[in-house]
Motif scaffolding. Structure first.
Motif, PDB file in Angstrom:
ATOM      1  N   ARG A 174       0.838  -1.199   0.000  1.00  0.00           N
ATOM      2  CA  ARG A 174       0.000   0.000   0.000  1.00  0.00           C
ATOM      3  C   ARG A 174       0.875   1.251   0.000  1.00  0.00           C
ATOM      4  O   ARG A 174       1.658   1.463   0.912  1.00  0.00           O
ATOM      5  N   LYS A 175       0.705   2.086  -1.022  1.00  0.00           N
ATOM      6  CA  LYS A 175       1.442   3.354  -1.083  1.00  0.00           C
ATOM      7  C   LYS A 175       0.742   4.471  -0.321  1.00  0.00           C
ATOM      8  O   LYS A 175       1.376   5.431   0.088  1.00  0.00           O
ATOM      9  N   ASP A 176      -0.562   4.342  -0.113  1.00  0.00           N
ATOM     10  CA  ASP A 176      -1.315   5.409   0.538  1.00  0.00           C
ATOM     11  C   ASP A 176      -0.949   5.599   2.008  1.00  0.00           C
ATOM     12  O   ASP A 176      -1.270   6.619   2.598  1.00  0.00           O
ATOM     13  N   LEU A 177      -0.246   4.640   2.597  1.00  0.00           N
ATOM     14  CA  LEU A 177       0.126   4.748   4.009  1.00  0.00           C
ATOM     15  C   LEU A 177       1.362   5.609   4.238  1.00  0.00           C
ATOM     16  O   LEU A 177       1.646   6.001   5.368  1.00  0.00           O
TER      17      LEU A 177
ATOM     18  N   SER B  72      -4.871   1.787  -1.869  1.00  0.00           N
ATOM     19  CA  SER B  72      -5.873   1.766  -0.801  1.00  0.00           C
ATOM     20  C   SER B  72      -5.964   0.390  -0.164  1.00  0.00           C
ATOM     21  O   SER B  72      -5.553  -0.618  -0.748  1.00  0.00           O
ATOM     22  N   GLU B  73      -6.537   0.364   1.032  1.00  0.00           N
ATOM     23  CA  GLU B  73      -6.793  -0.907   1.710  1.00  0.00           C
ATOM     24  C   GLU B  73      -7.785  -1.745   0.915  1.00  0.00           C
ATOM     25  O   GLU B  73      -7.641  -2.968   0.809  1.00  0.00           O
TER      26      GLU B  73
ATOM     27  N   GLU C  81       4.244   2.659  13.869  1.00  0.00           N
ATOM     28  CA  GLU C  81       3.563   3.605  12.976  1.00  0.00           C
ATOM     29  C   GLU C  81       2.068   3.349  13.096  1.00  0.00           C
ATOM     30  O   GLU C  81       1.639   2.401  13.729  1.00  0.00           O
ATOM     31  N   PHE C  82       1.275   4.187  12.523  1.00  0.00           N
ATOM     32  CA  PHE C  82      -0.182   4.030  12.443  1.00  0.00           C
ATOM     33  C   PHE C  82      -0.898   4.277  13.765  1.00  0.00           C
ATOM     34  O   PHE C  82      -2.023   3.837  13.961  1.00  0.00           O
TER      35      PHE C  82
ATOM     36  N   THR D 201      -3.016  -2.204  11.082  1.00  0.00           N
ATOM     37  CA  THR D 201      -3.198  -1.693   9.724  1.00  0.00           C
ATOM     38  C   THR D 201      -2.710  -2.701   8.700  1.00  0.00           C
ATOM     39  O   THR D 201      -1.582  -3.181   8.799  1.00  0.00           O
ATOM     40  N   LYS D 202      -3.551  -3.000   7.714  1.00  0.00           N
ATOM     41  CA  LYS D 202      -3.140  -3.873   6.611  1.00  0.00           C
ATOM     42  C   LYS D 202      -2.145  -3.113   5.746  1.00  0.00           C
ATOM     43  O   LYS D 202      -2.451  -2.023   5.254  1.00  0.00           O
ATOM     44  N   THR D 203      -0.945  -3.674   5.577  1.00  0.00           N
ATOM     45  CA  THR D 203       0.117  -2.969   4.856  1.00  0.00           C
ATOM     46  C   THR D 203       0.431  -3.540   3.488  1.00  0.00           C
ATOM     47  O   THR D 203       0.762  -2.808   2.568  1.00  0.00           O
TER      48      THR D 203
END
Length: 131
Positions: free
Chosen positions: A13-16, A73-74, A101-102, A107-109
């Motif tokens: 995921r790049k959005d994280l 996105s997730e 982090e998070f 969080t699904k990464t």
């Protein structure tokens, strides 16, 4: 020499906006998790129970071919992972505990698909961008 027939794909995921070190750690977790999640310890011996031992052996003996791809996105990560599971591929979804982090939120990464045959993975991931 890398295998021409078997690979593993890591989908991140790049959005994280994870730090690079965090991304590497998460991808490493994803890459190896298929072995540990299909294993038991009997005595002092690790026993693996792989669905596709021939593909895994080829992958392990011919270079561990990996491709790193990205989603934004997730929901997209969940869709790719579920499609791999539905197609009977080796797939592992990584959920970070959120301790570094998070903000403490699990969080699904990322996920790993494979090792499986290139064409089987490509049916699912061919439209994703390189990380």
């Amino acid at each position: 020499m890398a295998s021409k027939h078997i690979k593993q794909v890591i989908v991140m995921r790049k959005d994280l906006n994870m730090r690079k070190g965090k991304m590497i750690a998460q991808g490493a977790h994803a890459s190896i998790a298929f072995l540990t999640r299909q294993a038991t310890i009997e005595g002092n011996v690790l026993q693996t129970h792989l669905r596709n031992p021939e593909e895994v052996l080829e992958w392990m003996t011919e270079g561990f071919k990996k491709i790193c791809l990205s989603v934004d996105s997730e929901e997209e990560l969940d869709r790719i992972y579920q499609q791999a599971v539905d197609d009977g591929l080796v797939a592992t979804l990584i959920t970070d505990s959120g301790l570094t982090e998070f903000g403490g939120i699990p969080t699904k990464t990322c996920c790993a698909i494979g090792p499986n045959r290139n064409e089987d993975i490509d049916r699912i991931t061919k439209d994703l961008k390189l990380l």
